[in-house]
Scaffold this active site. Structure first.
Site, PDB file in Angstrom:
ATOM      1  N   LYS A 165       5.652  -5.484  -1.071  1.00 64.75           N
ATOM      2  CA  LYS A 165       4.377  -5.747  -0.375  1.00 64.75           C
ATOM      3  C   LYS A 165       4.558  -5.571   1.120  1.00 64.75           C
ATOM      4  CE  LYS A 165       2.082  -5.498  -2.849  1.00 64.75           C
ATOM      5  NZ  LYS A 165       2.162  -5.360  -4.253  1.00 64.75           N
ATOM      6  N   CYS A 190      -6.478  11.928  -5.970  1.00 64.19           N
ATOM      7  CA  CYS A 190      -7.723  12.478  -5.435  1.00 64.19           C
ATOM      8  C   CYS A 190      -8.897  11.876  -6.192  1.00 64.19           C
ATOM      9  CB  CYS A 190      -7.867  13.993  -5.567  1.00 64.19           C
ATOM     10  SG  CYS A 190      -6.458  14.910  -4.931  1.00 64.19           S
ATOM     11  N   HIS A 246      28.512  -8.477  -1.773  1.00 66.58           N
ATOM     12  CA  HIS A 246      29.137  -7.222  -2.206  1.00 66.58           C
ATOM     13  C   HIS A 246      28.724  -6.055  -1.314  1.00 66.58           C
ATOM     14  CE1 HIS A 246      30.867  -9.226  -5.623  1.00 66.58           C
ATOM     15  NE2 HIS A 246      29.696  -9.809  -5.843  1.00 66.58           N
ATOM     16  N   ARG A 278      -8.232   6.534  -3.887  1.00 68.25           N
ATOM     17  CA  ARG A 278      -7.471   7.512  -4.668  1.00 68.25           C
ATOM     18  C   ARG A 278      -6.789   8.549  -3.776  1.00 68.25           C
ATOM     19  NH1 ARG A 278      -8.828   7.427  -9.950  1.00 68.25           N
ATOM     20  NH2 ARG A 278      -8.048   9.525 -10.220  1.00 68.25           N
ATOM     21  N   GLU A 302       5.049  -1.813   2.149  1.00 65.06           N
ATOM     22  CA  GLU A 302       3.938  -0.873   2.024  1.00 65.06           C
ATOM     23  C   GLU A 302       2.800  -1.153   2.991  1.00 65.06           C
ATOM     24  OE1 GLU A 302       1.932  -0.765  -1.780  1.00 65.06           O
ATOM     25  OE2 GLU A 302       2.476  -2.833  -2.151  1.00 65.06           O
ATOM     26  N   ASN A 314      -8.776  17.086  -9.547  1.00 65.52           N
ATOM     27  CA  ASN A 314      -7.814  15.991  -9.439  1.00 65.52           C
ATOM     28  C   ASN A 314      -6.712  16.270 -10.451  1.00 65.52           C
ATOM     29  OD1 ASN A 314      -7.936  12.569 -10.682  1.00 65.52           O
ATOM     30  ND2 ASN A 314      -6.453  13.513  -9.368  1.00 65.52           N
ATOM     31  N   GLY A 315      -5.466  16.466  -9.974  1.00 63.68           N
ATOM     32  CA  GLY A 315      -4.371  16.744 -10.908  1.00 63.68           C
ATOM     33  C   GLY A 315      -3.501  17.867 -10.381  1.00 63.68           C
ATOM     34  N   LYS A 337      -3.984   4.601  -4.207  1.00 62.67           N
ATOM     35  CA  LYS A 337      -4.074   3.518  -5.189  1.00 62.67           C
ATOM     36  C   LYS A 337      -3.596   3.946  -6.566  1.00 62.67           C
ATOM     37  CE  LYS A 337      -5.281  -0.543  -6.670  1.00 62.67           C
ATOM     38  NZ  LYS A 337      -4.251  -1.576  -6.387  1.00 62.67           N
ATOM     39  N   TRP A 375      -5.550  13.567  -1.812  1.00 62.27           N
ATOM     40  CA  TRP A 375      -4.205  13.058  -1.536  1.00 62.27           C
ATOM     41  C   TRP A 375      -3.292  14.237  -1.836  1.00 62.27           C
ATOM     42  CZ3 TRP A 375       0.293  11.982  -4.477  1.00 62.27           C
ATOM     43  CH2 TRP A 375       1.229  11.158  -3.844  1.00 62.27           C
ATOM     44  N   GLU A 412       9.064  -7.953  -5.503  1.00 58.42           N
ATOM     45  CA  GLU A 412       7.645  -7.727  -5.261  1.00 58.42           C
ATOM     46  C   GLU A 412       7.271  -8.102  -3.820  1.00 58.42           C
ATOM     47  OE1 GLU A 412       5.446  -6.087  -6.395  1.00 58.42           O
ATOM     48  OE2 GLU A 412       3.553  -6.933  -5.742  1.00 58.42           O
TER      49      GLU A 412
HETATM   50  C1  F6R Z   1       2.088  -1.487  -4.932  1.00 52.22           C
HETATM   51  C2  F6R Z   1       1.336  -0.765  -5.943  1.00 52.22           C
HETATM   52  C3  F6R Z   1       2.026   0.301  -6.703  1.00 52.22           C
HETATM   53  C4  F6R Z   1       1.520   0.323  -8.156  1.00 52.22           C
HETATM   54  C5  F6R Z   1       2.103   1.528  -8.905  1.00 52.22           C
HETATM   55  C6  F6R Z   1       1.667   1.544 -10.353  1.00 52.22           C
HETATM   56  O1  F6R Z   1       1.320  -2.493  -4.345  1.00 52.22           O
HETATM   57  O2  F6R Z   1       0.176  -1.016  -6.153  1.00 52.22           O
HETATM   58  O3  F6R Z   1       3.406   0.154  -6.658  1.00 52.22           O
HETATM   59  O4  F6R Z   1       1.887  -0.870  -8.773  1.00 52.22           O
HETATM   60  O5  F6R Z   1       1.684   2.702  -8.279  1.00 52.22           O
HETATM   61  O6  F6R Z   1       0.289   1.592 -10.449  1.00 52.22           O
HETATM   62  P1  F6R Z   1      -0.451   1.175 -11.772  1.00 52.22           P
HETATM   63  O7  F6R Z   1      -0.251  -0.290 -11.950  1.00 52.22           O
HETATM   64  O8  F6R Z   1      -1.882   1.533 -11.532  1.00 52.22           O
HETATM   65  O9  F6R Z   1       0.182   1.957 -12.883  1.00 52.22           O
END
Ligand code: F6R
Length: 609
Positions: A486, A2, A505, A27, A489, A100-101, A604, A74, A482
C-alpha cells in the site's frame, strides 16, 4: 487494460462518451480519445494524458453526432502519445475501432497489410484491426468484422464503427469485459457498469465470442458461428452514488471508511441464523467431495495474493488440507502439479486480472476443481470458475485495493470454517466461538478508523523518509506485505516487508539511525520472538511504530509509538491490523502530494499479461 465505450442513439454521443470514460479511468489513464460520426465522416479527437486533456482540447469545438466510440488507455504496445491513443482508423478513415487487450499476431498482420499498401500511423497492435477491416470489407460491415475476428489472435474487447453504416456499432469480446446498456431510443457499450449506470440499469453482459450489432433501438447478438443468442437482461442493483466519491477527498479514503459496511455485508448472508456456524450451502460441498481434495492451490496477484497468503494460513490451521499460495504470473508457467484431487481457489477483486484468469484456466485444464473469490458479479473469472463466492464490498474504484482485501480475508476465513464444519476438523464450540468473533468484527473495524489523528501525525513526521520497513511473523508477516505494498503504490516510498526472523540474514544491514520500522506484533504464539526482533532494530536506532492489540502493555516499552487495534481472536486480527497500515499509506501519500487514486504507472484492472 484500458476502458472502452460506445454510443448510438438520439442524444449527443460526445456527452456520453466523455462521461462514460471518466468512470473508466481506473482502467487506464495515459491517453484518451473519441470518434464521432459527424456530417457523414468519422471525426477522431485524441490526446495524450488524462481525459481532462482531451476535454480541454475539444472545448468549444466538440464533435456533434449521434454515434461514437471512446477509449481511455493504459499503454502496452507503444508509449503514451497522441498517435498511439485510440480510436484507430484505417487508411480511408471509413472505419474506427477501440480495443482493450492485446492482438498477439499483430506483427505478422501488420507486415502483410503494409505489403498491400496500408499506411500505419501508430506503434499499437490495435491499428492492424482497423486496416484489416478495410482490407476485407466487401460491402457488409458485420461480415467484414467476422472475417477480422477469424484473423486476429489474442485477448480483446472491441467496438467498431463504420462511416458506411452510420447507424451501427459492432462489438465483441474475448477474455476482456464488455457490457451493453439498454436505453430508450439509445444504447450504450462499455467495459464496465459504472460507465453506464447514470443512463440505464438494464444491461447485457457479453460472453467470449459473442458479437453484438448495436443500433439505437435494437441489439442483435450472435455467437461465433453467427447463430442468434438469447440473452437475459441483467438488472444492475448498485446505486449510482456507490460508484461516486460520496464526500470523501479520494476514493481510497472513502473505501477505507466503507470497510465496516463491506465486512458486514460479506459476513451477514453467510452466517447461520443462530450465529454459531457458517452457512455457505450454496457451494453444495459434501464430506466425500472435500475428502477427495488432497491439495489446494491459491492463486492471485498483488493485494489479492496477500489475501491468499492469509487464506493459506486459515485453511491449513482450521481444515488441515495442504495449501500452496502462488503468484498467478508464476503459477501459470511453472508446470504446477495439479490433478483432479486439487482445488484451485483464485482471489481477484476485479475478476478480470489476466494472469489470474490464465492460471485458473490452466489448473482447470489439468483437472482441478475451481472456486473464485471475486467482487465483480459476472466477471470473466467468476464465469470461468466452477463455483464463485462474492465479496460484497461494492465497487472499488481507487487503484489501491482496501475493502476488497478485508472482505477477501473474511471470505477466506468463512470458507475455512465451512470446510472445517463439513470435515469436522474443529469442534462445534470452537466454530461457534469464531463465528461470534466474526460477528463483532464490523464494529471493531469501525473502531480502528475512529481516531486517525496519530496516524496523520506519523505520516507528516515520516512521510519524507526514503525507506520504510515492515516486520512481523506468521499472520503479522502476511499483513506486513500488504502494508508495504500500500505504501509503495500510493506514496512512492520504498517499502519492504520482512519476516521478522529473516532480518538478520541480510536486511538488518539496511537498518540505520532514523529508519522507520513498522512492527506488527499481534500473534501470541510468536510475540516474544517478534519482540526480540524489535529490540534488534531498536539497537540500530530505527524508529519503531508498533501495531498491537488493546490490552498489550508490553510493546510500548520497546517502541517509539504504538497503534492499538481491538481485541479479537488472533486469527481475525489481520482484518483489523491492516486498517492502520492502509491509513498510514494514504496519509503518507497526501503528505507527499501524490495522486492517491491514480498512482503513476498503475491501473485498477490488469487485463494484460
Ligand atoms: C494493489 C492492487 C493490486 C491488485 C492486483 C490484482 O492495491 O490493487 O495489487 O490486487 O492487481 O487485482 P485483482 O484483485 O482485481 O485480480
Amino acid at each position: 487494460m484500458c476502458g472502452i465505450v460506445g454510443y448510438v442513439g438520439d442524444n449527443e454521443a460526445t456527452q456520453f462518451l466523455l462521461d462514460g470514460l471518466a468512470k473508466l479511468e481506473y482502467r487506464g489513464y495515459d491517453s484518451a480519445g473519441i470518434a464521432v460520426g459527424e456530417n457523414g465522416t468519422i471525426r477522431v479527437e485524441k490526446s495524450v494524458g488524462r481525459l481532462s486533456a482531451l476535454r480541454d482540447k475539444i472545448a468549444g469545438n466538440e464533435p456533434h453526432g449521434h454515434i461514437g466510440i471512446g477509449h481511455t488507455r493504459w499503454a502496452t504496445h507503444g508509449r503514451p502519445s497522441d498517435l498511439n491513443a485510440h480510436p484507430h482508423t484505417d487508411c480511408s478513415g471509413d472505419f474506427a475501432v477501440v480495443h482493450n487487450g492485446i492482438i498477439e499476431n499483430y506483427l505478422s498482420l501488420k507486415e502483410e497489410l503494409i505489403e498491400k499498401g496500408h499506411q500505419f500511423r501508430s506503434e499499437t497492435d490495435t491499428e492492424v484491426v482497423a486496416h484489416l477491416l478495410e482490407e476485407v470489407y466487401e460491402g457488409d460491415f458485420e461480415a467484414a468484422v467476422r472475417e477480422v475476428l477469424r484473423r486476429i489472435e489474442g485477448s480483446y474487447s472491441l467496438v467498431f464503427m463504420s462511416r458506411r453504416d452510420p447507424d451501427t456499432l459492432i462489438c465483441t469480446k474475448q477474455d476482456n469485459p464488455l457490457v451493453i446498456g439498454l436505453g430508450d431510443g439509445e444504447n450504450f457499450i462499455a467495459s464496465d457498469i459504472p460507465a453506464i449506470i447514470n443512463r440505464t440499469r438494464r444491461t447485457y453482459i457479453l460472453n467470449d465470442g459473442e458479437l453484438a450489432v448495436v443500433k439505437k433501438d435494437s441489439v442483435w447478438i450472435t455467437n461465433r458461428s453467427g447463430e442468434p443468442v438469447t440473452k437475459k437482461v441483467f438488472e444492475v442493483k448498485w446505486n449510482a452514488e456507490a460508484a461516486e466519491k460520496g464526500g470523501y477527498e479520494h476514493f481510497m479514503l472513502k473505501e477505507i471508511y466503507e470497510q465496516p459496511k463491506a465486512v458486514r455485508a460479506t459476513i451477514s448472508p453467510r452466517m447461520a441464523k443462530d450465529g454459531r456456524s457458517v452457512a455457505m450451502d450454496d457451494l453444495g460441498w459434501s464430506k466425500e467431495f472435500l475428502s477427495s481434495i488432497h491439495k489446494i492451490d491459491i492463486v492471485a496477484c498483488g493485494t489479492a495474493y496477500h489475501a491468499g497468503l492469509v487464506a493459506k494460513y486459515y485453511i491449513e490451521k482450521l481444515v488441515r488440507i495442504p495449501v500452496e499460495c502462488d503468484i498467478a504470473s508464476e503459477y501459470r508457467y511453472r508446470d504446477p502439479i495439479v490433478d483432479e484431487h486439487t482445488m484451485i481457489i483464485v482471489f481477484s477483486q476485479s475478476g478480470e486480472t489476466s494472469d489470474t484468469l490464465a492460471a485458473l484456466k490452466e489448473a482447470k485444464r489439468r483437472g482441478a476443481k475451481s472456486l473464485a473469490i471475486t467482487n465483480v458479479v459476472g466477471s470473466s473469472i467468476a464465469r470461468e470458475s466452477d463455483q464463485v463466492i462474492y465479496t460484497w464490498a461494492g465497487p472499488e474504484i481507487a487503484v489501491a485495493s482496501t475493502k476488497a482485501y478485508t472482505t477477501q480475508l473474511i471470505l477466506a476465513f468463512m470458507l475455512s470454517l465451512y470446510m472445517a464444519q463439513i470435515l469436522e476438523t474443529q469442534t462445534e464450540a470452537r466454530i461457534a466461538e469464531l463465528c461470534s468473533a466474526l460477528q463483532r468484527l464490523p464494529g471493531q473495524v469501525g473502531e480502528t478508523i475512529e481516531d486517525v489523528e496519530p496516524i496523520k501525525t506519523f505520516a507528516k513526521k515520516y512521510g519524507f523518509n526514503e525507506d520504510v520497513f515492515y516486520i512481523g511473523r506468521s499472520l503479522d508477516y502476511d499483513v506486513s506485505l500488504e502494508g508495504a505494498l500500500k505504501l509503495k503504490e500510493v506514496s512512492y516510498i520504498h517499502a519492504e516487508a520482512y519476516a521478522a526472523g529473516e532480518l538478520k540474514h541480510g536486511t538488518l544491514a539496511l537498518i540505520v539511525e532514523g529508519v522507520p520500522v513498522i512492527a506488527i506484533a499481534t500473534q501470541k504464539s510468536v510475540y516474544e520472538k517478534t519482540l526480540s526482533n524489535i529490540k534488534e532494530v531498536k539497537a540500530r536506532d530505527a524508529v519503531v511504530i508498533g501495531i498491537a492489540a488493546e490490552g498489550d502493555n508490553e510493546l510500548e516499552k520497546y517502541v517509539d509509538h504504538v497503534i492499538k487495534v481491538p481485541v479479537t481472536d488472533e486469527l481475525l486480527i489481520p482484518v483489523l491490523a491492516v486498517v492502520p497500515l492502509q491509513l498510514i499509506a494514504y496519509y503518507a501519500a497526501i503528505t507527499r502530494g501524490c495522486d492517491v487514486d491514480k498512482p503513476r504507472n498503475l491501473a485498477k484492472s490488469v487485463t494484460v499479461e
